[in-house]
Scaffold this active site. Structure first.
Site, PDB file in Angstrom:
ATOM      1  N   LYS A  19       0.832  -1.202   0.083  1.00  0.00           N
ATOM      2  CA  LYS A  19       0.015  -0.055  -0.052  1.00  0.00           C
ATOM      3  C   LYS A  19       1.091   1.317  -0.024  1.00  0.00           C
ATOM      4  O   LYS A  19       2.004   1.203   0.155  1.00  0.00           O
ATOM      5  CB  LYS A  19      -1.038  -0.195   1.115  1.00  0.00           C
ATOM      6  CG  LYS A  19      -0.050   0.068   2.605  1.00  0.00           C
ATOM      7  CD  LYS A  19      -1.215  -0.463   3.732  1.00  0.00           C
ATOM      8  CE  LYS A  19      -0.326  -0.454   5.015  1.00  0.00           C
ATOM      9  NZ  LYS A  19      -1.166  -0.842   6.132  1.00  0.00           N
ATOM     10  N   TYR A  50      15.595  29.395  10.585  1.00  0.00           N
ATOM     11  CA  TYR A  50      14.323  30.226  10.915  1.00  0.00           C
ATOM     12  C   TYR A  50      14.203  30.401  12.357  1.00  0.00           C
ATOM     13  O   TYR A  50      14.353  29.116  13.025  1.00  0.00           O
ATOM     14  CB  TYR A  50      13.317  29.532  10.580  1.00  0.00           C
ATOM     15  CG  TYR A  50      12.932  29.791   8.825  1.00  0.00           C
ATOM     16  CD1 TYR A  50      12.648  31.144   8.463  1.00  0.00           C
ATOM     17  CD2 TYR A  50      12.565  28.811   7.778  1.00  0.00           C
ATOM     18  CE1 TYR A  50      12.379  31.449   7.193  1.00  0.00           C
ATOM     19  CE2 TYR A  50      12.572  29.089   6.712  1.00  0.00           C
ATOM     20  CZ  TYR A  50      12.450  30.535   6.123  1.00  0.00           C
ATOM     21  OH  TYR A  50      12.046  30.773   4.649  1.00  0.00           O
TER      22      TYR A  50
HETATM   23  C1  LIG Z   1      -0.434  -2.091   6.650  1.00  0.00           C
HETATM   24  C2  LIG Z   1      -1.116  -3.410   7.043  1.00  0.00           C
HETATM   25  C3  LIG Z   1      -0.223  -4.701   7.063  1.00  0.00           C
HETATM   26  C4  LIG Z   1       1.168  -4.446   7.112  1.00  0.00           C
HETATM   27  O1  LIG Z   1       1.955  -4.196   8.345  1.00  0.00           O
HETATM   28  P1  LIG Z   1       3.528  -4.001   8.496  1.00  0.00           P
HETATM   29  O2  LIG Z   1       3.379  -3.571   9.998  1.00  0.00           O
HETATM   30  O3  LIG Z   1       3.947  -2.955   7.720  1.00  0.00           O
HETATM   31  O4  LIG Z   1       3.993  -5.142   8.293  1.00  0.00           O
HETATM   32  C5  LIG Z   1      -0.902  -5.672   7.517  1.00  0.00           C
HETATM   33  N1  LIG Z   1      -2.293  -5.794   7.534  1.00  0.00           N
HETATM   34  C6  LIG Z   1      -3.017  -4.683   7.525  1.00  0.00           C
HETATM   35  C7  LIG Z   1      -4.419  -4.768   8.019  1.00  0.00           C
HETATM   36  C8  LIG Z   1      -2.287  -3.702   7.186  1.00  0.00           C
HETATM   37  O5  LIG Z   1      -3.071  -2.673   7.280  1.00  0.00           O
END
Ligand SMILES: *Cc1c(COP(=O)(O)O)cnc(C)c1O
Length: 363
Positions: A42, A256
């Site tokens: 993702k 800044y």
């Molecule tokens: C993002 C996600 C993962 C992967 O998690 P990691 O901690 O990056 O390995 C797996 N399952 C679900 C439902 C997620 O939202």
């Protein structure tokens, strides 16, 4: 490819090591066997670039991918024929797109289950909540399903999933609680393959593996067990160029707001990276960058495009040199700690202004 500025002209370059990515996949697959090892890609593969990442993982043996949204799934469908699950599930409006592109929704509610049963027929996953209270059937919905097994008739549920809330803390009591609740939920349909663990859950032990694990972060080099040495190889290196060096006198400030004030004569280098590049503003006066082997502390605030580091006493550093902001000497978890966040946010913030180089396996 997610190519942006040509790396030879860019003033900051993100290098993504696909060989390390493949090695991380192999390690996680071996740890989880005989369970299958899927991959979560993702958010543009956590910012590293969906296409090169997915291709490398497929070559490494991965046959199943998870994304967050339908549009990510549609992009991934142009890259691979493997199974693709979409965590967000399905709506009345996007049902047809799932079916047309052989994408598998993760059904999170009884409403989504009904939509899929009535409007489509392909394989889907069912998400049961076991304590995260984010997505998935709650206890009441699960009970309705238990009392009315017909709700599953004619639906091709090929995976039941849940998600752990505290897996990065192996001693946390929620891990066992969620394991028990998940086993209980699987009672509704014991023959369907199950998946509970993401990166950290894999390291809780075989009880948490079920039929499939779905790591993301650890594939990309993040440490799945923050309390232990990181077993994963670093995948991402971020280097940036030094634009200018200057000497400042005691009492002078940098950046800044003048939040850094020199107490002794200092040598300051200005570097081409800032918060618009995902180098989080919270790193102001906190981070370390590396000039060769030498650590140089970040001084002052992070600007949109620039940071200042203290290179006093580091010999030979000059404008045009490259420094390492993120890499083997200083990984995503270390940088995240300095920013008061997690490595996931560092990776997904990196953005597309850096030049990008893919090296290794699939490059
Ligand atoms: C993002 C996600 C993962 C992967 O998690 P990691 O901690 O990056 O390995 C797996 N399952 C679900 C439902 C997620 O939202």
């Amino acid at each position: 490819m997610t190519e942006t500025a040509p790396p030879d002209r860019a003033l900051s370059v993100l290098t993504i090591d696909l060989e390390a990515l493949a090695a991380n996949y192999a390690l996680l697959a071996e740890r989880s066997a005989p369970a299958a090892c899927a991959a979560v890609v993702k958010a543009d593969a956590y910012g590293l670039g969906l296409e090169p990442v997915a291709r490398t993982l497929e070559t490494a043996g991965c046959r199943c991918f998870f994304v967050a949204t339908l549009s990510e799934g549609l992009t991934l469908r142009t890259i691979t024929d493997c199974d693709i699950y979409v965590f967000a599930g399905v709506t009345a409006e996007n049902l047809a797109a799932f079916a047309a592109h052989a994408l598998r929704p993760v059904l999170n509610t009884l409403d989504q289950l009904r939509l899929w049963r009535e409007g489509a027929s392909g394989p889907a996953a069912l998400h049961v909540d076991t304590g995260m209270n984010r997505l998935g059937l709650d206890a009441t919905e699960l009970e309705v399903l238990r009392q009315n097994p017909v709700l599953l008739d004619g639906v091709d549920i090929c995976l039941v999933i849940s998600h752990l809330a505290c897996a990065d803390d192996s001693a946390h009591e929620m891990n066992l609680e969620q394991l028990h609740r998940f086993r209980e939920a699987l009672g509704i349909s014991p023959a369907i393959p199950a998946s509970l663990s993401a990166s950290s859950g894999i390291f809780l032990g075989a009880d948490w593996h079920f039929d499939m694990v779905r790591p993301g972060y650890a594939l990309y080099g993040g440490n799945p067990q923050p309390e232990e040495p990181n077993p994963m190889q670093p995948v991402v290196t971020l280097r940036a160029r030094l634009l200018q060096c200057r000497s400042i006198a005691p009492g002078e400030t940098v950046g800044y707001g003048g939040t850094y004030r020199a107490e002794t004569p200092r040598r300051i280098a200005t570097i081409s990276t800032g918060y618009a590049d995902g180098y989080l503003r919270a790193l102001g006066n906190k981070a370390t960058v590396y000039a060769g082997e030498m650590p140089a502390p970040l001084v002052g605030r992070v600007s949109m495009d620039l940071i200042g580091v203290d290179i006093t006493g580091i010999d030979g550093v000059k404008a045009g040199d490259w420094v390492e902001l993120l890499g083997p000497k200083h990984g995503v978890d270390a940088l995240a700690r300095e920013a008061g966040t997690i490595g996931y946010e560092i990776l997904t913030s990196l953005g597309h202004r850096h030049g990008r180089i893919y090296v290794g396996a699939d490059a």
